[in-house]
Design a protein around this motif. Structure first.
Motif, PDB file in Angstrom:
ATOM      1  N   CYS A  70       6.224  -4.976   2.405  1.00  0.00           N
ATOM      2  CA  CYS A  70       7.692  -4.987   2.525  1.00  0.00           C
ATOM      3  C   CYS A  70       8.221  -6.408   2.580  1.00  0.00           C
ATOM      4  O   CYS A  70       9.212  -6.746   1.907  1.00  0.00           O
ATOM      5  N   PHE A 130       7.714   5.518   2.991  1.00  0.00           N
ATOM      6  CA  PHE A 130       7.985   4.075   2.906  1.00  0.00           C
ATOM      7  C   PHE A 130       7.149   3.422   1.805  1.00  0.00           C
ATOM      8  O   PHE A 130       7.638   2.537   1.088  1.00  0.00           O
ATOM      9  N   ILE A 134       9.106   1.393  -1.214  1.00  0.00           N
ATOM     10  CA  ILE A 134       9.011  -0.058  -1.408  1.00  0.00           C
ATOM     11  C   ILE A 134       8.394  -0.371  -2.766  1.00  0.00           C
ATOM     12  O   ILE A 134       8.761  -1.356  -3.426  1.00  0.00           O
ATOM     13  N   ALA A 295      15.428  -2.771   0.653  1.00  0.00           N
ATOM     14  CA  ALA A 295      14.115  -3.312   1.022  1.00  0.00           C
ATOM     15  C   ALA A 295      14.106  -3.800   2.467  1.00  0.00           C
ATOM     16  O   ALA A 295      13.136  -3.577   3.204  1.00  0.00           O
ATOM     17  N   ALA A 298      14.084  -0.724   4.721  1.00  0.00           N
ATOM     18  CA  ALA A 298      12.742  -0.128   4.769  1.00  0.00           C
ATOM     19  C   ALA A 298      11.819  -0.973   5.634  1.00  0.00           C
ATOM     20  O   ALA A 298      11.053  -0.445   6.459  1.00  0.00           O
ATOM     21  N   TRP A 299      11.879  -2.301   5.468  1.00  0.00           N
ATOM     22  CA  TRP A 299      10.996  -3.194   6.226  1.00  0.00           C
ATOM     23  C   TRP A 299      11.261  -3.084   7.726  1.00  0.00           C
ATOM     24  O   TRP A 299      10.316  -2.976   8.524  1.00  0.00           O
TER      25      TRP A 299
END
Length: 394
Positions: A70, A130, A134, A295, A298-299
């Protein structure tokens, strides 16, 4: 977001407060960090469906790899945005948003997105979501930016052909059609770009450069600051010899074939590729902004998940913990962690002790090796007595 801002995600058992109260535990965390080293914000993390201990250890390893992936994608998307915005830091900074919020504001007000990342699913499924997301973001941005860069390269080449010197620029707008010999079985016209400092040598020697060069056939076609373009007529069977000798003399033969309507066709192509470049630039910018937000989101969720899994492994069940986001700087992050070590080294059991002056010290490497084997090492292989992950969103 200010440069050099770093964040710590810290999880501690609620038992650091005498009453096991979450708010009191968060207050204790703030006191441990102190405002000298950073500012602490609540960072709520929901509970997830967990499986066996073996599964959790494996998932901790998967999440560590996913965290790195990520971070890499966020960095690549950010670099792509910087490139497309030509390094304009202000515009790049304005593009870094998550859910229409600046990144730092998003972090400070973080709440798990239960609509997008369902907490009622098994932990393994959440991690898989996830991983797919990603990878998809990375591929989409890569494909779009590759397309844009290809068209940009094509446009640059076409523009150079319009604006370069006489060794590279298009001759369609320069060479009169009646200057080129066409439909002859024996004769051929060559266009030679001669450096202006070598024009006298060229005019003096070109007739004897190769056999069967038509005498006095050199005609000046155009000139710029660096080169003069001449048209020279030779017999076809000696054309290659003449071209070779021109190159040896540091003169540049231009490969040019007259084409009916070539000038108009070239101008249309330049206009078309220019429009394509603008359209793809807008698409790449729009996708870059969206992808960066997705992004980063998600990270941050993956980091939250890492904290949750490590919290279960470290503090056990039933879960009763508090998580805080520490906003600090690169220089102060070590001091913030050292301050936390002083307050909570006792959570590490035998892994921490104190020297004669009462300062916290870590025990021998064998303890760290045991912790690493159990999957309890923090970032960089450095064991801490509490759950802590350090990160920076550039």
């Amino acid at each position: 977001m200010a440069k050099h801002t770093r964040f710590l995600l810290v999880s501690l058992p609620a038992s650091i407060s005498p009453t096991n109260d979450h708010d009191e535990a968060l207050t204790a965390l703030r006191s441990a960090v102190t405002t000298d080293y950073g500012t602490v914000f609540p960072f709520p993390i929901p509970e997830f469906k967990i499986g066996t201990l073996d599964a959790l250890v494996q998932q901790a390893d998967e999440l560590a790899k996913l965290d790195t992936a990520c971070e890499g994608v966020v960095g690549k998307v950010g670099d792509s945005l910087k490139t497309i915005l030509e390094g304009d830091e202000e515009k790049v900074s304005q593009s870094k948003t998550v859910n229409d919020k600046p990144v730092e504001q998003y972090l400070k007000s973080f709440h798990w997105n239960k609509v997008k990342y369902r907490t009622d699913k098994p932990l393994g499924e959440v991690i898989n979501t996830f991983q797919k997301e990603i990878l998809s973001i990375d591929n989409q941005v890569k494909d779009k930016y590759n397309s844009y860069n290809q068209v940009k390269t094509n446009l640059s080449a076409l523009q150079r052909r319009q604006t370069g010197n006489l060794t590279t620029k298009s001759l369609a707008n320069i060479v009169p059609p009646d200057l080129i010999i066409r439909d002859s079985d024996y004769l051929e016209t060559h266009l030679i770009a001669v450096p202006r400092t070598m024009v006298k040598d060229f005019l003096r020697t070109y007739e004897s450069l190769a056999p069967m060069v038509v005498p006095r056939s050199a005609v000046q076609v155009a000139a710029d600051d660096e080169f003069t373009l001449y048209a020279v007529t030779t017999f076809k069977k000696h054309s290659q010899d003449f071209i070779h000798k021109c190159r040896e003399s540091k003169w540049t033969p231009r490969d040019y074939k007259y084409k009916e309507g070539g000038k108009e066709e070239e101008n249309k192509e330049l206009e078309k590729v220019g429009k394509d470049e603008k359209r793809l630039w807008e698409q790449a910018l729009r996708l870059g902004r969206t992808a960066l937000g997705e992004a980063v989101m998600a990270w941050v969720h993956v980091l939250a998940l890492r904290v949750f899994v490590e919290t279960v492994l470290r503090y056990g069940l039933p879960l009763n913990f508090v998580c805080g986001l520490v906003r600090t700087t690169g220089k102060l992050a070590k001091k913030a962690r050292a301050s936390l070590d002083v307050s909570y080294s006792y959570l590490g059991g035998n892994a921490f002790g104190r020297d004669k002056k009462g300062r916290v010290k870590k025990d021998d490497t064998s303890t760290s090796a045991d912790m690493q084997a159990a999957g309890h090492m923090g970032d960089g292989g450095d064991y801490s007595a509490y759950v802590c992950y350090e990160f920076e969103i550039r």
